[in-house]
Design an enzyme around this catalytic site. Structure first.
Site, PDB file in Angstrom:
ATOM      1  N   CYS A 148      90.739  64.073  -9.947  1.00 53.91           N
ATOM      2  CA  CYS A 148      91.254  65.198 -10.751  1.00 53.91           C
ATOM      3  C   CYS A 148      92.777  65.199 -10.834  1.00 53.91           C
ATOM      4  CB  CYS A 148      90.769  66.525 -10.196  1.00 53.91           C
ATOM      5  SG  CYS A 148      88.988  66.625 -10.170  1.00 53.91           S
ATOM      6  N   HIS A 192      94.890  71.938 -13.683  1.00 51.42           N
ATOM      7  CA  HIS A 192      93.662  71.152 -13.844  1.00 51.42           C
ATOM      8  C   HIS A 192      92.497  72.130 -13.956  1.00 51.42           C
ATOM      9  CE1 HIS A 192      90.165  68.826 -13.055  1.00 51.42           C
ATOM     10  NE2 HIS A 192      90.050  69.253 -11.809  1.00 51.42           N
ATOM     11  N   ASN A 221      84.861  70.753 -16.490  1.00 55.50           N
ATOM     12  CA  ASN A 221      85.870  70.011 -15.738  1.00 55.50           C
ATOM     13  C   ASN A 221      85.809  68.545 -16.174  1.00 55.50           C
ATOM     14  OD1 ASN A 221      87.232  68.509 -13.787  1.00 55.50           O
ATOM     15  ND2 ASN A 221      86.494  69.723 -12.064  1.00 55.50           N
TER      16      ASN A 221
END
Ligand code: UT7
Length: 335
Positions: A114, A262, A292
């Site tokens: 991520c 993020h 995500n």
């Protein structure tokens, strides 16, 4: 030393929209649970044959390059972040180099999950600062849908992740007050397995073992996440690394015009927003639409924020991420 700046941004998401109701037909989950715990309403899953990690990266990169006014021959270096590469090896960087028809420039693959795009920007920035390269293509792209456990067993992970790609062209800034002010990257391998996909791997189970055992209870080849533990660490590290970026530049929270976190969980973004006392206009979220998308989430969100006019010249933009590794980082930009 030179300064780098973002000259062009682009993103691409597959056209296949997967709603929470679609997922509830595959596993024991429901729209209310997913929205309440994550904020996600829908995500994209690959639709076309060319929706590969490198293929989507190419599409995002073409848009970023056009907006930056650069052509294939101008790119000096590629930095490609992903946790879902087309092949085990080689990485997607060289596939993108080939498919965009770039010169035989270096293509570096980043494995920081991520935080991958933040790591990638940090690396690109160093090369531009030293003067070694003038134009660097930075890409984050993920095809999660091919590797998720789409049964009730995998619901704690599979409802969260989506496919997509984002890209940025970094060039040398002509104005020393404009561009990337600083980047900050960290890791803590102590928690490597808390958000992980263990197989296939040379240190553990390889494809032949998995095929040989054919064990329906083997979950080593689908992603695992200790959700609450990751959540608790995320909110701490996000805060730390945003503060680190501000302090490094002698800036205050009140100087932030736009924070792009993020897109891990809307609750994490809201927690950070509240903690820093930022308004809705100062934090950009699009997890509702895309879930995500790991290394692609920051560039997709940054592109959408810029496209919608929410980022203007002179603004202070802060990017921040946390994820598997654990890894985390931030980038402070004067736009
Ligand atoms: O991007 C990298 C970084 N990632 C993150 O930062 C993610 C951090 N973690 C999270 O976002 C959250 O922990 C999750 C969204 C993954 C999970 O939310 P939670 O509020 O922590 O839920 P939980 O894991 O504690 O699960 C609560 C309950 C459990 O049932 P019981 O044991 O209370 O009966 C789960 O089995 O919810 C159940 N559950 C689900 N129910 C319906 C888990 N997944 C689902 C689901 N649908 N998809």
């Amino acid at each position: 030393m030179f300064r780098s700046k973002i000259s062009g941004l682009g993103y691409y998401v597959p056209e296949n929209v997967v709603t929470n109701d679609d997922l509830s037909k595959l596993m024991d989950t429901n729209h209310e649970w997913i929205v309440e715990r994550t904020g996600i309403h829908e995500r994209r899953h690959k639709a076309l044959e060319e929706d590969t990690t490198s293929g989507m990266g190419v599409k995002a990169a073409r848009i970023a390059m056009e907006r930056a006014g650069v052509e294939a021959k101008d790119i000096d270096f590629v930095v490609f972040a992903t946790l879902s590469p087309d092949y085990y090896f080689p990485g997607p960087g060289v596939l993108l180099q080939r498919d965009l028809g770039l010169n035989n420039v270096a293509a570096l693959d980043i494995r920081a999950q991520c935080s991958g795009f933040i790591y990638a920007l940090s690396i690109a920035d160093q090369y531009i600062k030293t003067g070694m390269y003038k134009t660097v293509l930075v890409v984050g792209s993920e095809v999660h849908s091919a590797g998720l456990d789409m049964t009730t067993r995998g619901r704690g992970v599979s409802v969260i992740f989506g496919d997509g790609a984002g890209a940025a062209v970094l060039t040398r800034s002509e104005n020393e007050n404009q561009g990337l002010l600083s980047t900050h990257i960290h890791s803590q391998g102590e928690h490597a397995e808390e958000l992980s996909l263990l197989a296939p791997g040379m240190g553990g189970r390889w494809v032949t073992d998995i095929l040989k055992d054919n064990d329906p209870d083997d979950i080593s080849y689908t992603p695992y996440m200790n959700g609450q533990f990751v959540f608790k660490n995320a909110v701490v590290r996000f805060s730390e690394v945003i503060n680190e970026g501000l302090e490094a530049n002698g800036l205050q929270v009140s100087d932030i015009n736009m924070l792009i976190p993020h897109q891990a969980n809307l609750r994490i973004s809201q927690f950070i927003q509240q903690k820093f006392g930022l308004s809705d206009d100062q934090v950009f979220n699009n997890i509702q639409k895309y879930g995500n998308t790991t290394a692609a989430s920051v560039p997709i969100a940054l592109t959408e924020a810029w496209e919608s006019g929410k980022i203007k010249e002179g603004d202070l933009v802060v990017l921040a991420a946390f994820g598997s590794g654990f890894t985390w980082g931030s980038v402070v930009i004067r736009w």
